[in-house]
Design an enzyme around this catalytic site. Sequence first.
Site, PDB file in Angstrom:
ATOM      1  N   ARG A  40      31.788  43.084  32.645  1.00  0.00           N
ATOM      2  CA  ARG A  40      32.113  41.689  32.937  1.00  0.00           C
ATOM      3  C   ARG A  40      33.546  41.356  32.505  1.00  0.00           C
ATOM      4  NH1 ARG A  40      26.842  39.559  32.413  1.00  0.00           N
ATOM      5  NH2 ARG A  40      26.761  41.306  33.853  1.00  0.00           N
ATOM      6  N   HIS A  98      36.415  39.714  34.848  1.00  0.00           N
ATOM      7  CA  HIS A  98      37.148  38.484  34.507  1.00  0.00           C
ATOM      8  C   HIS A  98      38.646  38.771  34.457  1.00  0.00           C
ATOM      9  CE1 HIS A  98      33.987  35.539  32.823  1.00  0.00           C
ATOM     10  NE2 HIS A  98      33.373  36.423  33.577  1.00  0.00           N
ATOM     11  N   ASN A 114      33.704  32.354  29.115  1.00  0.00           N
ATOM     12  CA  ASN A 114      33.823  33.612  28.355  1.00  0.00           C
ATOM     13  C   ASN A 114      32.529  34.068  27.703  1.00  0.00           C
ATOM     14  OD1 ASN A 114      33.260  32.217  26.031  1.00  0.00           O
ATOM     15  ND2 ASN A 114      35.275  32.433  25.120  1.00  0.00           N
ATOM     16  N   HIS A 128      25.414  42.397  38.198  1.00  0.00           N
ATOM     17  CA  HIS A 128      24.419  41.700  37.374  1.00  0.00           C
ATOM     18  C   HIS A 128      23.167  42.556  37.157  1.00  0.00           C
ATOM     19  CE1 HIS A 128      26.030  37.291  37.827  1.00  0.00           C
ATOM     20  NE2 HIS A 128      26.790  38.064  37.058  1.00  0.00           N
TER      21      HIS A 128
END
Length: 318
Positions: A60, A64, A92, A189
């Site tokens: 992740r 980001h 975050n 995911h």
Amino acid sequence: MISDWYITALFLLILQAISCSNGLSMDYYAFSCPSAESMVMNTVFQALNKDPTLAAGLLRMHFHDCFIQGCDGSVLIDSTKDNTAEKDSPANLSLRGFEIIDDAKNLLEDSCPGMVSCADILAMAARDSVFFAGGPVYDIPTGRKDGRRSRIEDTINLPQPSFNASSLIRIFGQHGFSAQEMVVLSGGHTLGVARCSSFKNRLSQFDPTHQQDPSLDPSFAKFLSQKCLAGDNTAVAFDASPNIFDNNYFNTIQRGAGLLFSDQALFNSPMIRGLVNLYSMDRALFSFHFQQAIIKMGLLDVKEGDEGEIRLNCHRIN
Ligand SMILES: *[C@@H]1O[C@H](CO)[C@@H](O)[C@H](O)[C@H]1NC(C)=O
Ligand SMILES: *[C@@H]1O[C@H](CO)[C@@H](O)[C@H](O)[C@H]1NC(C)=O
């Protein structure tokens, strides 16, 4: 059909290897720091052996990083008194594993000082995490420079848990991804958890208008309502195997048990439901398409030459 996408992939990899238009190449550290890849991998594997849930955090974090200002390590920078960094955005919450990047960076600074960028360490660590969790194994080009900007306001450009399929297609499209690549990357995911704060508005008991999200399976909604009584920070896994990189995520949303509105939205869109069905039946195909899409993601707006630097400490601009 299999040979078609195999050949396309091979072609893309060869193109990446020979064209250095973005300053990246395979084996970029072959001479300057030959053990870079193995040092990162060992650090990541050691950490994940102790805590396998960190694989999701690293994947992740790479996502980001790349979506905001390109893959330039901007997500690793700490806030200062004059600047609030990306890291301190409410988006975050699921970022974890900063200490793994620091450990790898420290090792690399000891053996090849000033050579390996934080952006590359993060890209390698995410790749190694996917492999550790049972996903595809693949090479990535390296040579990314670290960026000098990290601002909280830039994180507005991240996909939100409340996005529907059209909004997801739009925001991924802005980064050059097709709807199919968006579905594949959402499949990331398959690892990890989300907090109640990201989905509790789908539950009638937490919604001021007491509307339940109709796309939510009722028994799953009951389970979530129970869980979230414990507070906004309660973590729930995206699928039943949150530390294994499999295609369970797609089966889960077929059942109406997508955790975020944006997960369930993939199945609810007639336009892309077929892809969910496809990946739910074929783990190998998902793995392969994920590998292609994540390599592409790792090339987003990479900094070359003077556009960036090799940070000495991943938390701070030099
Ligand atoms: C995320 O941001 C919050 C403030 O919004 C901050 O307190 C927290 O330390 C940040 N988390 C990480 C992992 O940096
Ligand atoms: C998706 O969300 C956008 C933005 O909130 C909205 O304008 C659009 O109508 C929605 N599309 C569908 C199909 O619900």
